[in-house]
Scaffold this motif. Structure first.
Motif: not given
Length: 385
Positions: A175-180, A183-187
């Motif tokens: 998971e990471h915050e791609s922009a303010r 949140i992107e959570c990868l499957k």
């Protein structure tokens, strides 16, 4: 005695094999078929099987106490090597994790409670529980949902198996915050692991004499990710023409399980769906307190509760139901080829439930955990006597 020594040597050789295969442990071995009560008595003299014990959080320590008390009363030839790993009790560290891993790698077999995962983010996305399972490559979680005779629920005489891939999918900790505020959570879904869990499911169905495997997915929406999982299941299914194969979308599967669970036999699915279905199905037969579970890699076997709940509100109140953990411990003994002791404990637990005189609160009774343990011990007897 020479023959008995030969059996004991073969038993230890099988347990020490570096790659026995997860599904190999599910079949009945020559050693188990040859085992008798006299051999069980003899093994108590020879020594005990080492097993890693990880009590976990919540009522885990109380449930493990139940296992130890019943094992002691049944003279089970198992020696527990107890370790503690907890994120909520400040008993989690890299050093402790390595100690647990070292013990589990050496013993090959473990029994564990629920290691609770706090929701607060403290710089590490992967919980200790997830890291433990990944490092041991415990890819297959197996939950056998079966009605207990004498305990009536909305659906009775249920008998289905849920097989869950638990090393990737939504629980990949990516998971990471791609922009303010975004949140992107990868499957993550891979062909290798999808094929592996599909083959495990069909091998399980074959060895257990089951007739159907249902692949659960959401490929209509996640066309590439779940699409790959579904494709792998379909490819593996072609190798098992005697096993009926069906597919079902996860949301429909939830409804069908509630309306008509008898249509299912073996279900195989990715990580998150398996977590949800494990809990839903456990509720059909009585809840988290009555359903055992187990996890397998190519080398290791871990025995646990089928629906993983810490039941923190019950800590210290002597009301937790030990049924699931005792049945899981019985399955562990069968994995160790200790059929005699396995049957003795499972039969005692089921007899207590069938009689209906001693039931914990979750089963509609007023008995304490201690009452249940004492009743189980009182019903221990030589299987097939």
């Amino acid at each position: 005695m020479a023959a008995l020594s030969g059996v004991r040597w073969l038993t230890r050789a099988l347990l020490a094999a570096p790659n026995p295969g997860a599904w190999r442990s599910l079949s009945t071995s020559v050693v188990a078929q040859a085992a008798s009560q006299s051999q069980a008595e003899d093994m108590r003299v020879e020594g005990a099987f080492p097993v890693t014990m990880l009590p976990g959080d919540g009522v885990g320590p109380e449930l493990m106490h139940a296992v130890k008390e019943v094992f002691k009363a049944a003279s089970v030839p198992v020696e527990f090597q107890e370790h503690h790993l907890s994120e909520v009790q400040n008993m989690a560290s890299e050093e402790k994790l390595e100690q647990v891993l070292s013990s589990m790698k050496e013993n090959k077999v473990a029994i564990i409670g629920k290691i609770h995962t706090p929701m607060e983010y403290k710089g590490e996305l992967a919980s200790y529980d997830m890291r433990l399972r990944r490092k041991l490559d415990l890819f297959a979680n197996v939950v056998h949902v079966k009605s207990l005779p004498g305990y009536m629920t909305r659906h009775n005489n249920l008998d289905l198996v849920i097989i869950r891939e638990q090393t990737e999918g939504e629980y990949s900790s990516l998971e990471h915050e791609s922009a303010r505020g975004v949140i992107e959570c990868l499957k993550i879904v891979t062909r290798t692991k999808s094929q592996r869990i599909a083959k495990f499911a069909f091998d399980y169905a074959t060895k257990k004499g089951r007739s159907k495997v249902t692949a659960v997915h959401k490929a209509n929406i996640m066309k590439l990710g779940d699409g790959l999982f579904l494709q792998c299941c379909e490819e593996v299914a072609e190798l098992y023409p005697k096993i009926k194969f069906e597919t079902m979308i996860i949301d429909n599967c939830c409804m069908q399980l509630v309306q008509n669970p008898y249509q299912f036999d073996v279900l195989v699915m990715p990580n998150l769906y398996g977590n949800i279905i494990d809990n839903l199905a456990a509720g059909l037969v009585g809840g988290a307190g009555v359903v055992p579970g187990e996890s397998y890699s190519a080398e290791y076997a871990v025995f646990e509760m089928g629906a993983r709940h810490p039941f923190a509100q019950a800590v210290g109140r002597n009301i937790a139901n030990p049924t699931a953990m005792l049945l899981s411990a019985s399955n562990m003994l069968r994995h160790l080829n200790l059929e005699y002791h396995s049957n003795m404990i499972a039969d005692a637990v089921k007899k207590v439930i069938k009689l209906g005189k001693v039931r914990t609160r979750d089963m509609g009774g007023y008995s304490t955990t201690t009452d249940f343990i004492k009743s189980v011990i009182g019903h221990l007897h030589p299987h097939g006597g």
